[in-house]
Each structure stands twice: as C-alpha cells, then as structure tokens.
Design a protein around this motif. Structure first.
Motif, PDB file in Angstrom:
ATOM      1  N   THR A   2       2.075   4.391  -1.069  1.00 51.64           N
ATOM      2  CA  THR A   2       2.788   5.675  -1.230  1.00 51.64           C
ATOM      3  C   THR A   2       3.618   5.946  -0.208  1.00 51.64           C
ATOM      4  O   THR A   2       4.551   5.475   0.383  1.00 51.64           O
ATOM      5  CB  THR A   2       1.549   6.772  -0.529  1.00 51.64           C
ATOM      6  N   LYS A   3       5.162   6.388  -1.429  1.00 49.50           N
ATOM      7  CA  LYS A   3       6.415   6.571  -1.263  1.00 49.50           C
ATOM      8  C   LYS A   3       6.527   7.977  -0.883  1.00 49.50           C
ATOM      9  O   LYS A   3       7.520   7.818   0.139  1.00 49.50           O
ATOM     10  CB  LYS A   3       7.027   6.374  -2.892  1.00 49.50           C
ATOM     11  N   ASN A   4       5.722   9.004  -1.390  1.00 51.20           N
ATOM     12  CA  ASN A   4       6.273  10.347  -1.155  1.00 51.20           C
ATOM     13  C   ASN A   4       4.663  11.406  -1.449  1.00 51.20           C
ATOM     14  O   ASN A   4       4.014  10.727  -1.704  1.00 51.20           O
ATOM     15  CB  ASN A   4       6.925  11.166  -2.161  1.00 51.20           C
ATOM     16  N   TYR A  42       3.418  15.527  -1.097  1.00 52.64           N
ATOM     17  CA  TYR A  42       3.772  16.663  -1.517  1.00 52.64           C
ATOM     18  C   TYR A  42       3.081  17.289  -0.849  1.00 52.64           C
ATOM     19  O   TYR A  42       1.764  17.242  -1.035  1.00 52.64           O
ATOM     20  CB  TYR A  42       3.841  16.962  -2.914  1.00 52.64           C
ATOM     21  N   ASN A  75       8.568  17.883  -0.839  1.00 49.94           N
ATOM     22  CA  ASN A  75       9.046  16.186  -1.166  1.00 49.94           C
ATOM     23  C   ASN A  75       9.173  15.757   0.366  1.00 49.94           C
ATOM     24  O   ASN A  75       9.760  15.654   0.693  1.00 49.94           O
ATOM     25  CB  ASN A  75      10.182  16.003  -2.013  1.00 49.94           C
ATOM     26  N   THR A  76       8.476  14.977   0.613  1.00 44.11           N
ATOM     27  CA  THR A  76       8.708  13.622   1.992  1.00 44.11           C
ATOM     28  C   THR A  76       8.015  12.757   2.295  1.00 44.11           C
ATOM     29  O   THR A  76       7.596  12.111   1.314  1.00 44.11           O
ATOM     30  CB  THR A  76       7.253  14.701   2.871  1.00 44.11           C
ATOM     31  N   VAL A  77       9.172  12.096   2.081  1.00 48.03           N
ATOM     32  CA  VAL A  77       9.474  10.139   1.919  1.00 48.03           C
ATOM     33  C   VAL A  77       8.464  10.156   3.157  1.00 48.03           C
ATOM     34  O   VAL A  77       8.582  10.340   4.328  1.00 48.03           O
ATOM     35  CB  VAL A  77      10.634   9.557   2.105  1.00 48.03           C
ATOM     36  N   GLU A 112       4.270  12.183  -8.345  1.00 51.00           N
ATOM     37  CA  GLU A 112       5.796  12.199  -8.213  1.00 51.00           C
ATOM     38  C   GLU A 112       6.106  13.818  -8.257  1.00 51.00           C
ATOM     39  O   GLU A 112       7.029  14.013  -7.870  1.00 51.00           O
ATOM     40  CB  GLU A 112       5.752  12.118 -10.269  1.00 51.00           C
TER      41      GLU A 112
END
Length: 465
Positions: free
Chosen positions: A37-39, A41, A68-70, A98
C-alpha cells in the motif's frame, strides 16, 4: 479496513504512538495495512491523532494531517482515533487506492454483501409514511429552547435577550464558554462549530459564523464562546441560523414549517441498475425506485420482493447445477430478469425466470458459501427464525395506486416561502420539485404598487402647491 473494535476514553498520541486517557476520544485497535500500500485515505475521524507501527507494533511515525496519507515502506499497522461524537467509529473508513471512496461497512476484504457481512437493504418510509416539511431558509426552531415562553434567559454570567426578529442579544461577563441551549433537534451526523476556525458544515447543512455549536451525540445546539473569551465582557447580537448549503448566507427569521404526510404502505425501495433507472444518485449510480408522484396523485410501485423461508419456499437441485424455487413462486410482473438484490448476496447471485415466475441460482455461484441446495435452505430457515429472512427484491411491472384524497388536498394547500423555501423529508429520500409562478398575480401586484406610488406622488405635489 476498520473492524468495529475500539477502546472508548482513549486517544492515540501521534508523537509516540502511545495510548493516552481522554474521555473525549476513542481509538481503534491495530489495523493491518495491506502489503504494497502506497496511500491510505480516511473518511471522517480525527486525522491528527493517528500513528504508524512496524510488524512488531513498534511506533514508526505520525501520518500527515490530511485524508491522503503516504504509507512508510516498513509500516505494517495503523491506529486511529475518533472524537466523542463518533466513539463507535460507525462512520469512519480507511481505504487504499488512488482516491477517497464513499463510506461502506467493513467486510473483511471480501465482496459484499455476504452471509458474514450482510448489508441491510434500505427501505425509505418503511414506517408506513413519509413526512415532508416546507421551511424558510433558517432551520433552527423558534422559540428557542432555554427561553421557553420568556424573552430573557441567563447563564454563566451572560444575560440573553430575545429580539423581535429572532436574534439574541448577549450582555455580561462570560464565566464559562458554554451558553444557553437554543434547540434540541438533529441537524447533522457531524458536529458543527460556528466559531472562527471551526468546521461549520457537513457538506449538506451549514451553521452561521456565530458563537454556536451543534452536538450530534445529544442533538443539541447551544451558544459556545471561545475559551479565550472566558472572563471577558460581552455585548453583542447573535443571529442563530442553520441552513441547507455549505456557505452561510444572510440571516433570515425562522418560519413555521408547512407539513405534508403521505402514506407508503410498503416503503420506497430501490435497486441499482446500469441503465434505465428513474433516479441517479450523487455518485452517478442509476436506480429503479418506487415513487410518489404528488402532481399525478399516484403511488408507483416498481420494486417487489419474495421471502425464502427454506420450508414453504425453498431451493431444489435440478441435477444440472441449477437450484430453483418452484414455478410461479414469485409474484407476477417480473420486468427485468437479472435485476435483483438482497442483504446477504451480491446482486448477480440470483436470477428470475419471467415466463414461469421463479427464482434460481447455480451451484457455481453459491460454491463459496454452500455445498448443496439443502445447505442454502438451512441458512434460509435459520435467518427466517431470526426474523431477518432472505428477502430478494426485484423489478416488477409498475403498479400505480391513487393517493388518498386528503393527501392531495393537503398537497394543494402548500405554498412557497419568500424569499427562500427549503423542502425536507424525514426519510432521506430524493425529491424533485417544479416551481410554477403565478405571473398574472405578480404583474397585477406590480401594477397596484405602481398605481399607489403615482397617487402618493400626486398627493405630495398637490400639497406642495
């Protein structure tokens, strides 16, 4: 991603990942983050009280304070917090992808609905009626709660005096930031704060920029001063207003609502479709829905249902992989054979045979849940005994029924409010309205006003001679 397991009275300290005691919060357990997982929400909740953890559940760091959490590469878990107004976390969601997605219940990562994670089929007006109300712009009822039949109220060093237009004059020295209660009525699922910097809208209704607060836990709207104002004198006029919209507009005095109650014998149900719907929601999804057409005086039923109890009505294996109910077991009038839904299965799980009026599924479609048709019947028997039976909704040929005469008469008496009319209902159903202006009345009124102005002008001229 959030399973409904939380700890009330606790909050996540985002600086170290520890759990701190705080009666105004609740926090989640460790929520596992899918690999790669990259992001992330987040929908709702306190985005500034969260923390990432590694596979050993050791603190890594604080997520950035936006939806939007990195996600750090070594993050395995996240814990989040919610305010006291949402301590059951029933309105909070995390999703990968996305962009942020509309809220949906937790399903353990499986397609939903399912027998493990059913999703109740909403039926607006299932109480047997829907009440429609026509307001002005201002939705806060008058007289205000703490005034009762009086014009003066006092609380925490401040005297509140009602003005003729519904405004409130506040005078005194503030000894506590909490002021009088204005209304006990539900306006939103979320808190609203009219103070500078406060969140005063939920995207549907908006509170004026005044020292006010709405608490959804207690459905209470009250005066709330900034904590920095405690001990200071105050002499101001407050204009209480909550209205539909996202940006507050000029104050308008409350108008007593007009009411219309219309019967809904079977509620108003709907089924999502790819095309041919009579309603499109805010996400672009089309639906075929039951409808009340007040202009035509009709209740239009487009959705029907059949209940599978596992005994009187059950599935039988035909030996070719099809599990069928008996012929003519569904109500006549099936219009779309593959448009149906239930709270336990995805809509493609069942089909309807129009010529012989029966419902069927296949062993292939049920393989993740049941090995045999009898297993499915046992499930139906159990759910029926629990008073939550398998009920399959389907699209039927529309049936129109006349609305009662008294409802039509009540409808004809409704009128708009000047300058703003707000139309609401108690079932959360979509409404479409058409405004018809009486141009003759408007023109006649303007002529009368012009004639009166000419008479006044002539009178003044004659008096001046």
């Amino acid at each position: 991603m959030i399973k409904k397991k939380r700890v009330s009275g606790k909050v996540i300290d985002s600086t170290n990942g520890n759990v701190a005691v705080n009666d105004r919060y609740a926090c989640s357990d460790f929520i596992e983050i899918p690999q790669g997982t990259k992001n992330l929400y987040q929908t709702n909740g306190a985005i500034n009280q969260r923390a990432f953890y590694d596979e050993n559940k050791s603190f890594i760091g604080k997520p950035n304070n936006n939806n939007n959490t990195v996600v750090p590469e070594n993050a395995k878990y996240i814990r989040i917090s919610s305010t006291i107004d949402m301590q059951d976390m029933s309105d909070i969601m995390l999703n990968v992808g996305e962009t942020a997605k509309p809220y949906e219940p937790y399903t353990g990562g499986k397609p939903s609905p399912s027998i493990e994670y059913p999703q109740a089929v909403e039926n607006a007006g299932d109480s047997g009626q829907i009440k429609v109300e026509l307001y002005g712009k201002n939705l806060i009822p008058f007289p205000y709660h703490d005034f009762g039949n009086e014009t003066v109220a006092q609380k925490n060093g401040v005297t509140y005096t009602l003005q003729a237009d519904g405004a409130i004059k506040a005078n005194g020295t503030i000894t506590d930031q909490f002021g009088i209660n204005i209304a006990l009525k539900r306006f939103s699922e979320k808190p609203l704060n009219g103070n500078p910097g406060g969140t005063n809208t939920d995207g549907y209704v908006v509170m004026c920029r005044e020292p006010m607060y709405f608490d959804p836990k207690n459905n209470k709207t009250f005066i709330l001063f900034d904590g920095n104002d405690v001990g200071k004198p105050i002499n101001t006029v407050i204009y209480p207003q909550i209205e539909v919209g996202t940006i507050p507009t000029a104050y308008e005095q409350y108008k007593t609502p007009q009411e219309l109650t219309t019967p809904t014998p079977n509620g108003l149900r709907g089924i999502p479709v790819s095309s041919g719907g009579n309603y499109t929601d805010e996400n672009g999804q089309q639906w075929i829905c039951d409808e009340i057409d007040l202009a035509k005086g009709k209740y239009i039923k487009r959705i029907n249902s059949v209940t599978i109890d596992g005994n009187d009505l059950k599935f039988s294996d035909d030996g070719n992989g099809f599990w069928n109910t008996k012929f003519f077991s569904a109500v006549n009038g099936i219009e779309k054979e593959n448009v149906n839904m239930s709270e336990y299965f995805r809509k493609e799980a069942f089909s309807l045979n129009e010529p012989y009026k029966f419902i069927f599924t296949t062993a292939k479609k049920m393989k993740d849940y049941f090995q045999t048709a009898e297993d499915l019947n046992e499930f139906c028997v159990r759910k029926y005994s629990e008073r939550r039976p398998l009920k399959i909704l389907y699209v039927q040929t529309p049936i129109e029924t006349d609305l009662p005469t008294e409802v039509i008469e009540q409808y004809k008496k409704l009128h708009t409010n000047y300058p703003t009319t707000t139309v609401l209902n108690d079932a959360g159903v979509w409404m479409e309205l058409q405004y018809v202006s009486d141009t003759k009345h408007y023109i006649d009124k303007k002529f009368a006003e012009l004639q009166k102005a000419l008479i006044n002008t002539n009178t003044q001229l004659l008096q001046g001679i």
